[in-house]
Every structure is written in C-alpha cells, then in structure tokens.
Motif scaffolding. Structure first.
Motif, PDB file in Angstrom:
ATOM      1  N   HIS A 351       0.837  -1.207   0.000  1.00 56.41           N
ATOM      2  CA  HIS A 351       0.000   0.000   0.000  1.00 56.41           C
ATOM      3  C   HIS A 351       0.868   1.252   0.000  1.00 56.41           C
ATOM      4  O   HIS A 351       0.566   2.227  -0.714  1.00 56.41           O
ATOM      5  CB  HIS A 351      -0.917  -0.009   1.232  1.00 56.41           C
ATOM      6  N   LYS A 352       1.946   1.246   0.769  1.00 56.97           N
ATOM      7  CA  LYS A 352       2.837   2.412   0.806  1.00 56.97           C
ATOM      8  C   LYS A 352       3.493   2.641  -0.548  1.00 56.97           C
ATOM      9  O   LYS A 352       3.641   3.783  -0.996  1.00 56.97           O
ATOM     10  CB  LYS A 352       3.898   2.228   1.896  1.00 56.97           C
ATOM     11  N   VAL A 353       3.882   1.571  -1.226  1.00 58.37           N
ATOM     12  CA  VAL A 353       4.503   1.707  -2.546  1.00 58.37           C
ATOM     13  C   VAL A 353       3.535   2.369  -3.522  1.00 58.37           C
ATOM     14  O   VAL A 353       3.898   3.299  -4.256  1.00 58.37           O
ATOM     15  CB  VAL A 353       4.946   0.322  -3.077  1.00 58.37           C
ATOM     16  N   TYR A 354       2.287   1.905  -3.547  1.00 59.84           N
ATOM     17  CA  TYR A 354       1.292   2.506  -4.440  1.00 59.84           C
ATOM     18  C   TYR A 354       1.092   3.985  -4.107  1.00 59.84           C
ATOM     19  O   TYR A 354       0.927   4.827  -5.007  1.00 59.84           O
ATOM     20  CB  TYR A 354      -0.036   1.766  -4.335  1.00 59.84           C
ATOM     21  N   GLN A 355       1.086   4.312  -2.848  1.00 62.00           N
ATOM     22  CA  GLN A 355       0.883   5.703  -2.434  1.00 62.00           C
ATOM     23  C   GLN A 355       2.055   6.588  -2.864  1.00 62.00           C
ATOM     24  O   GLN A 355       1.855   7.691  -3.384  1.00 62.00           O
ATOM     25  CB  GLN A 355       0.698   5.764  -0.915  1.00 62.00           C
ATOM     26  N   ARG A 356       3.279   6.117  -2.675  1.00 60.84           N
ATOM     27  CA  ARG A 356       4.449   6.908  -3.065  1.00 60.84           C
ATOM     28  C   ARG A 356       4.512   7.062  -4.582  1.00 60.84           C
ATOM     29  O   ARG A 356       4.946   8.095  -5.094  1.00 60.84           O
ATOM     30  CB  ARG A 356       5.730   6.245  -2.559  1.00 60.84           C
ATOM     31  N   ARG A 357       4.088   6.057  -5.320  1.00 60.72           N
ATOM     32  CA  ARG A 357       4.167   6.103  -6.774  1.00 60.72           C
ATOM     33  C   ARG A 357       3.278   7.187  -7.368  1.00 60.72           C
ATOM     34  O   ARG A 357       3.596   7.745  -8.419  1.00 60.72           O
ATOM     35  CB  ARG A 357       3.783   4.741  -7.370  1.00 60.72           C
ATOM     36  N   ARG A 358       2.158   7.497  -6.722  1.00 64.53           N
ATOM     37  CA  ARG A 358       1.242   8.492  -7.278  1.00 64.53           C
ATOM     38  C   ARG A 358       1.924   9.836  -7.478  1.00 64.53           C
ATOM     39  O   ARG A 358       1.698  10.525  -8.481  1.00 64.53           O
ATOM     40  CB  ARG A 358       0.022   8.649  -6.370  1.00 64.53           C
ATOM     41  N   PHE A 359       2.747  10.240  -6.515  1.00 60.07           N
ATOM     42  CA  PHE A 359       3.422  11.535  -6.614  1.00 60.07           C
ATOM     43  C   PHE A 359       4.617  11.466  -7.562  1.00 60.07           C
ATOM     44  O   PHE A 359       4.895  12.417  -8.291  1.00 60.07           O
ATOM     45  CB  PHE A 359       3.872  11.997  -5.230  1.00 60.07           C
ATOM     46  N   LEU A 360       5.313  10.340  -7.570  1.00 59.70           N
ATOM     47  CA  LEU A 360       6.471  10.206  -8.441  1.00 59.70           C
ATOM     48  C   LEU A 360       6.058  10.158  -9.912  1.00 59.70           C
ATOM     49  O   LEU A 360       6.719  10.752 -10.769  1.00 59.70           O
ATOM     50  CB  LEU A 360       7.258   8.941  -8.076  1.00 59.70           C
ATOM     51  N   GLU A 361       4.978   9.455 -10.231  1.00 57.19           N
ATOM     52  CA  GLU A 361       4.609   9.300 -11.635  1.00 57.19           C
ATOM     53  C   GLU A 361       4.140  10.608 -12.241  1.00 57.19           C
ATOM     54  O   GLU A 361       4.345  10.868 -13.430  1.00 57.19           O
ATOM     55  CB  GLU A 361       3.560   8.210 -11.809  1.00 57.19           C
ATOM     56  N   GLU A 362       3.524  11.487 -11.430  1.00 54.77           N
ATOM     57  CA  GLU A 362       3.139  12.795 -11.951  1.00 54.77           C
ATOM     58  C   GLU A 362       4.373  13.570 -12.397  1.00 54.77           C
ATOM     59  O   GLU A 362       4.391  14.191 -13.461  1.00 54.77           O
ATOM     60  CB  GLU A 362       2.384  13.583 -10.870  1.00 54.77           C
ATOM     61  N   ALA A 363       5.434  13.516 -11.585  1.00 56.56           N
ATOM     62  CA  ALA A 363       6.667  14.220 -11.936  1.00 56.56           C
ATOM     63  C   ALA A 363       7.335  13.602 -13.158  1.00 56.56           C
ATOM     64  O   ALA A 363       7.862  14.314 -14.022  1.00 56.56           O
ATOM     65  CB  ALA A 363       7.625  14.202 -10.739  1.00 56.56           C
ATOM     66  N   LEU A 364       7.312  12.274 -13.264  1.00 57.91           N
ATOM     67  CA  LEU A 364       7.912  11.603 -14.417  1.00 57.91           C
ATOM     68  C   LEU A 364       7.163  11.945 -15.702  1.00 57.91           C
ATOM     69  O   LEU A 364       7.777  12.188 -16.750  1.00 57.91           O
ATOM     70  CB  LEU A 364       7.920  10.091 -14.198  1.00 57.91           C
ATOM     71  N   GLU A 365       5.841  11.968 -15.645  1.00 54.38           N
ATOM     72  CA  GLU A 365       5.058  12.286 -16.840  1.00 54.38           C
ATOM     73  C   GLU A 365       5.281  13.725 -17.280  1.00 54.38           C
ATOM     74  O   GLU A 365       5.406  14.009 -18.484  1.00 54.38           O
ATOM     75  CB  GLU A 365       3.577  12.025 -16.554  1.00 54.38           C
ATOM     76  N   ARG A 366       5.363  14.664 -16.338  1.00 57.84           N
ATOM     77  CA  ARG A 366       5.634  16.053 -16.711  1.00 57.84           C
ATOM     78  C   ARG A 366       7.020  16.183 -17.341  1.00 57.84           C
ATOM     79  O   ARG A 366       7.215  16.949 -18.284  1.00 57.84           O
ATOM     80  CB  ARG A 366       5.516  16.960 -15.486  1.00 57.84           C
ATOM     81  N   THR A 367       7.982  15.429 -16.820  1.00 56.06           N
ATOM     82  CA  THR A 367       9.338  15.485 -17.382  1.00 56.06           C
ATOM     83  C   THR A 367       9.358  14.992 -18.822  1.00 56.06           C
ATOM     84  O   THR A 367       9.983  15.613 -19.699  1.00 56.06           O
ATOM     85  CB  THR A 367      10.297  14.639 -16.526  1.00 56.06           C
ATOM     86  N   MET A 368       8.683  13.888 -19.109  1.00 56.61           N
ATOM     87  CA  MET A 368       8.680  13.352 -20.463  1.00 56.61           C
ATOM     88  C   MET A 368       7.915  14.275 -21.413  1.00 56.61           C
ATOM     89  O   MET A 368       8.291  14.420 -22.585  1.00 56.61           O
ATOM     90  CB  MET A 368       8.071  11.947 -20.474  1.00 56.61           C
ATOM     91  N   ARG A 369       6.851  14.915 -20.942  1.00 55.42           N
ATOM     92  CA  ARG A 369       6.145  15.876 -21.795  1.00 55.42           C
ATOM     93  C   ARG A 369       7.004  17.107 -22.050  1.00 55.42           C
ATOM     94  O   ARG A 369       6.994  17.665 -23.149  1.00 55.42           O
ATOM     95  CB  ARG A 369       4.809  16.269 -21.155  1.00 55.42           C
ATOM     96  N   ARG A 370       7.761  17.535 -21.037  1.00 58.03           N
ATOM     97  CA  ARG A 370       8.660  18.678 -21.213  1.00 58.03           C
ATOM     98  C   ARG A 370       9.742  18.364 -22.242  1.00 58.03           C
ATOM     99  O   ARG A 370      10.178  19.243 -22.986  1.00 58.03           O
ATOM    100  CB  ARG A 370       9.298  19.041 -19.869  1.00 58.03           C
ATOM    101  N   ALA A 371      10.158  17.104 -22.285  1.00 61.70           N
ATOM    102  CA  ALA A 371      11.168  16.693 -23.264  1.00 61.70           C
ATOM    103  C   ALA A 371      10.599  16.598 -24.662  1.00 61.70           C
ATOM    104  O   ALA A 371      11.353  16.421 -25.632  1.00 61.70           O
ATOM    105  CB  ALA A 371      11.773  15.354 -22.852  1.00 61.70           C
ATOM    106  N   GLY A 372       9.264  16.692 -24.796  1.00 65.37           N
ATOM    107  CA  GLY A 372       8.645  16.704 -26.108  1.00 65.37           C
ATOM    108  C   GLY A 372       8.463  15.353 -26.740  1.00 65.37           C
ATOM    109  O   GLY A 372       8.264  15.260 -27.954  1.00 65.37           O
ATOM    110  N   VAL A 373       8.512  14.274 -25.944  1.00 65.04           N
ATOM    111  CA  VAL A 373       8.393  12.938 -26.524  1.00 65.04           C
ATOM    112  C   VAL A 373       7.147  12.205 -26.055  1.00 65.04           C
ATOM    113  O   VAL A 373       6.844  11.125 -26.564  1.00 65.04           O
ATOM    114  CB  VAL A 373       9.636  12.077 -26.182  1.00 65.04           C
ATOM    115  N   ALA A 374       6.422  12.750 -25.108  1.00 66.56           N
ATOM    116  CA  ALA A 374       5.240  12.062 -24.573  1.00 66.56           C
ATOM    117  C   ALA A 374       4.003  12.907 -24.844  1.00 66.56           C
ATOM    118  O   ALA A 374       4.028  14.134 -24.738  1.00 66.56           O
ATOM    119  CB  ALA A 374       5.398  11.816 -23.072  1.00 66.56           C
ATOM    120  N   SER A 375       2.924  12.254 -25.188  1.00 67.27           N
ATOM    121  CA  SER A 375       1.670  12.949 -25.430  1.00 67.27           C
ATOM    122  C   SER A 375       1.030  13.354 -24.113  1.00 67.27           C
ATOM    123  O   SER A 375       1.452  12.931 -23.031  1.00 67.27           O
ATOM    124  CB  SER A 375       0.724  12.052 -26.227  1.00 67.27           C
ATOM    125  N   SER A 376      -0.018  14.164 -24.224  1.00 63.91           N
ATOM    126  CA  SER A 376      -0.652  14.682 -23.004  1.00 63.91           C
ATOM    127  C   SER A 376      -1.307  13.591 -22.183  1.00 63.91           C
ATOM    128  O   SER A 376      -1.517  13.754 -20.975  1.00 63.91           O
ATOM    129  CB  SER A 376      -1.686  15.749 -23.378  1.00 63.91           C
TER     130      SER A 376
END
Length: 461
Positions: A351-376
């Motif tokens: 449960h803790k892993v799933y909870q920590r992942r929610r915040f990390l994945e938002e940052a990872l997705e914004r990074t990939m979109r900033r790099a111009g390689v990931a869709s919205s």
C-alpha cells in the motif's frame, strides 16, 4: 552592500542558495542514518574513550532496510499513451538513451532518504544529440513554486563544486532565461562572492528554449503545505534506542556475562611489600585449590541478557509498525510462516509503494512531456510491487480468461512491459496473416493437375 531587486536573477540566486543550504543541513541527518553513521549511544564522558570500540559496534542499521524495502519496489517498466494503451516508443527510447533505468533508482533513493530529488531536462545544444534528462541530488538542486500555484515553478537553481577549478558553480533557471554564476568555495559560515560565469559562444542571460523551469521535483510523501519528507523522519529516535540497548548489552556481556567466582575462609596471600595479590588465575581449563580447611568456593549467577534482547526486539517491531516494513525483513525470522501470512505481512508495504508512486509518476510524466516525446495522455507503467509465485499468478490469469478478460490485459497482469506487449501483439498479427494467407491459397489456388498415363503402344504383328 545593496540588496538585489526582488525577482531579479541575483535575488533568486541568493534566495534559493539560502534555502538549499538550510534544507541540506536538516536532511544530512537522515543521510547519515542511512549510511550507518549514527550518533554513538550515550555514555559518561570519562567512559566514552575506553569503550568507544564497543559503542561503534553497537550500531545496527535498520534505517537502510526501511528505505531499501520501499525503493526496491519502485521500478518503471515503460510508458503508454492513446486510448488503446499502446506503448509510447519515443518516450521509452528517450528513457533508455538517458540511462534512466538506473538513474531513476538513484533519484527514488535520494527522495526516500532526504524527501526530495530532481530530474533536469536539457534540450540539444552543441555536440549534445537529443534531449538530456539527468537525476539531480537534493543538495545540489532546488526549486520554488509560484505562490498559490504549487504545480508551476517560478525558479530553480542547480549548484555544484567544480573539483578541477575549485570554483562553486550555479545555474539559475527562470522560465524566460538562464543565468550562470561562479564563486570561490566559501569558508564555513561565509556567503559566496558570486560573479558571472561566462561560457564561450553563449551570452550571459541566455534564452530558455523550454520556456519553463526544467527542474522537476520528485517528492516523497509530500503534504499540502509541506514539501517531501524522509522515510526515516519518525524512526531515527527508535534507532537510537536500539543502539543504546545493544551498547548496554555489550557492556554487560563484557563485565558480567562470565560468572564471577567467590571464596571464603582462606588467608589472602601478600607479596614482598605486604600487598595482597590475586590468589587465583581463573580460566576455563583451570581449577581453584586452597589449603585452608575452612575454605569455601562458589560463583555468582551470570548476567541475564533476556531483557536487553526483548527490548531490542520491541523497538524493531515499533519501526516495522511505523514504516509499514514487513517485520520479517527487520527481525530476520521466517519460522512456520505460510504464504498467506507472508502476503498479509507485506500488505502495508505494498500500500505504501502505491501511495508513493502516485506523486512520483506525476513528476515523471511532466518530465517526459517537457522533453517533447510524450503525449498529453501518456502515463507511466510500473512493474508490480507484489511478489507472487508463478503458479499463483498463472492460476489467477487462467481464471480471469474464463471471464472474458482480453488477452492483452492478462499480459499486463502477468507483468509484461508495454514494449513486450507491442511485440507479442505484432507476433499474433503476423501469425494470423500467415494463417489467413494459407487458407486463401488452399481455397482459391490452382488445382493440382493429374499426370496423364502414357497411351499403350500400337500392336505390330
């Protein structure tokens, strides 16, 4: 010296440098605990030096286990985008090109220890081919959001010491420009004397091609009005208790675990100076003898260490409960535990892993979109944090297939990465195409012609 104007490059530089130093000073404690550099257990100053070796031996590092149990289950498997959830090949290719399989693990580890870590996105420049994404240590990077809008970064600072020149270097990131500074490494407690850092072929105050701050914070268990926090914040005091208990136990082992002997009814021998001497040299392979007829021998009971052991075990259980770390990770005991019991023991950690992942994945997705390689609509795909036997997993998937669950969903549940699913889908399509081509040829292809038998030769009489 006049103060720089508010929101000028110099104002942002000084403001972020001060916040970075203050935060690093606070989080250095958790880094030391993770590295087993705990404070020595309390002991009177007169006794610290003679017993320093025992005190250093008393440090049992449970903090490393707490962090590694979490970070070991945070692993990115790929990226998906689109309504059909197909693999985002461009995002995954960039991820691989930047070595982020290992780099992301380093960032997750530092975030779990210190509360924050960062990913820095740099567009192609000069000899650099493609977008570069690098993990940044929380003692070398910091950001500040726009007041009232925590998702939009107003400024970011990257700081490092150039070992070749001995200069302290800094790069200030603003949405519209980049500013580079340098200073001689300051002495303890002093402020650096910054000057502009000129780079050949680049103007000072260069334009920011990304039009936003390229530093993305990876926060571990943030709160609404507080930044990320260390996984060790609540348990360093318990670690100190454990170290103190172990130190006391080792002192007891040193001086009271060996049964002490006593004797009565005998005359104590003296030396040539009429000073009493030790009458016996006690050892495992020796016996005690006395010529006095009234002498009696005995021994005191050895010190009981059970209380120390139970106290240490209770403190370890407190760490397990507070951090949701499975108790058998910390206690090392797996006696007569069924598969169901092990799964129940790990439920809190999952449960803790799933909870920590929610915040990390938002940052990872914004990074990939900033790099111009990931869709919205691109999203991160994680490897499952649950560890199950292959038999259990196959049995569950077979039962799900009988309910009409699509095959590709079963592949995801199996743990296949988006890249593997894309490849398997293509293999299935190729096999189907070959099968259909064979059926069409069999139905509409040319019929094989029968070989005509030669006509019998004419009879010649």
């Amino acid at each position: 010296m006049p103060q720089p104007a508010v929101q000028s490059p110099e104002w942002w530089r000084d403001r972020l440098y001060k916040k970075l130093c203050e935060r690093s000073k606070q989080t250095d404690k958790y880094d030391a605990y993770y590295e087993c550099e705990h404070p020595l257990p309390f002991l009177h100053e007169r006794a610290r030096d003679p017993f320093r070796r025992l005190l250093e031996m008393s440090r049992a590092n449970y903090m490393e286990l707490v962090v590694d149990a979490l970070v070991g289950r945070l692993e990115v498997a790929g990226f998906q985008s689109g309504a059909d959830g197909s693999s985002d090949e461009a995002a995954w290719r960039l991820w691989q090109d930047n070595g982020l399989d290992a780099g992301s693990q380093l960032a997750f580890l530092e975030a779990a220890i210190r509360g924050e870590a960062y990913l820095l996105t740099a567009p192609p420049t000069g000899n650099q081919q493609g977008v570069q994404i690098t993990p940044e240590h929380p003692t070398q990077a910091i950001t500040e959001p726009v007041p009232g809008n925590p998702r939009e970064m107003a400024a970011g600072l990257k700081l490092w010491l150039d070992d070749w020149t001995g200069m302290l270097c800094a790069t200030l990131y603003l949405p519209n420009a980049l500013y580079k500074f340098q200073a001689k490494e300051p002495q303890h407690g002093q402020q650096p004397q910054w000057t502009r850092r000129e780079v050949a072929g680049e103007q000072w105050g260069a334009a920011n091609p990304l039009r936003e701050v390229p530093l993305e914070p990876l926060s571990n268990r943030p709160r609404m009005l507080r930044p990320g926090a260390s996984e060790l914040k609540s348990v360093t005091g318990i670690q100190d208790r454990i170290n103190k208990t172990i130190a006391d136990r080792m002192m007891t082992q040193e001086f009271a675990a060996f049964p002490q002997k006593w004797v009565t009814g005998m005359e104590i021998p003296v030396d040539e100076n009429n000073q009493p001497v030790q009458p016996f040299d006690v050892a495992v392979n020796r016996i005690l003898m006395a010529e006095d007829t009234g002498a009696k021998f005995g021994q005191f009971a050895a010190a009981d260490l059970t209380g120390y052991l139970r106290g240490c075990e209770k403190d370890v259980q407190d760490i397990a409960a507070i951090t949701s770390t499975p108790p058998h990770y910390l206690l090392g005991s797996l006696t007569n535990l069924s598969a169901e019991a092990l799964k129940a023991a790990e439920a809190g950690l999952i449960h803790k892993v799933y909870q920590r992942r929610r915040f990390l994945e938002e940052a990872l997705e914004r990074t990939m979109r900033r790099a111009g390689v990931a869709s919205s609509d691109a999203r991160v795909v994680w490897k499952s944090p649950e560890w199950r036997t292959e038999g259990e997993l196959v049995d569950a998937l077979v039962k799900m297939s009988t309910l009409g669950v699509p095959r590709e969903v079963l592949w995801e549940r199996w743990g296949a990465t988006p890249q593997e699913i894309t490849r398997w889908r293509q293999l299935n399509e190729d096999a189907l195409d070959r099968a259909l081509a064979g059926d069409v040829a069999a139905e509409y292809g040319p019929k094989p012609t029968a070989t005509a038998e030669p006509a019998p030769a004419a009879y010649e009489g």
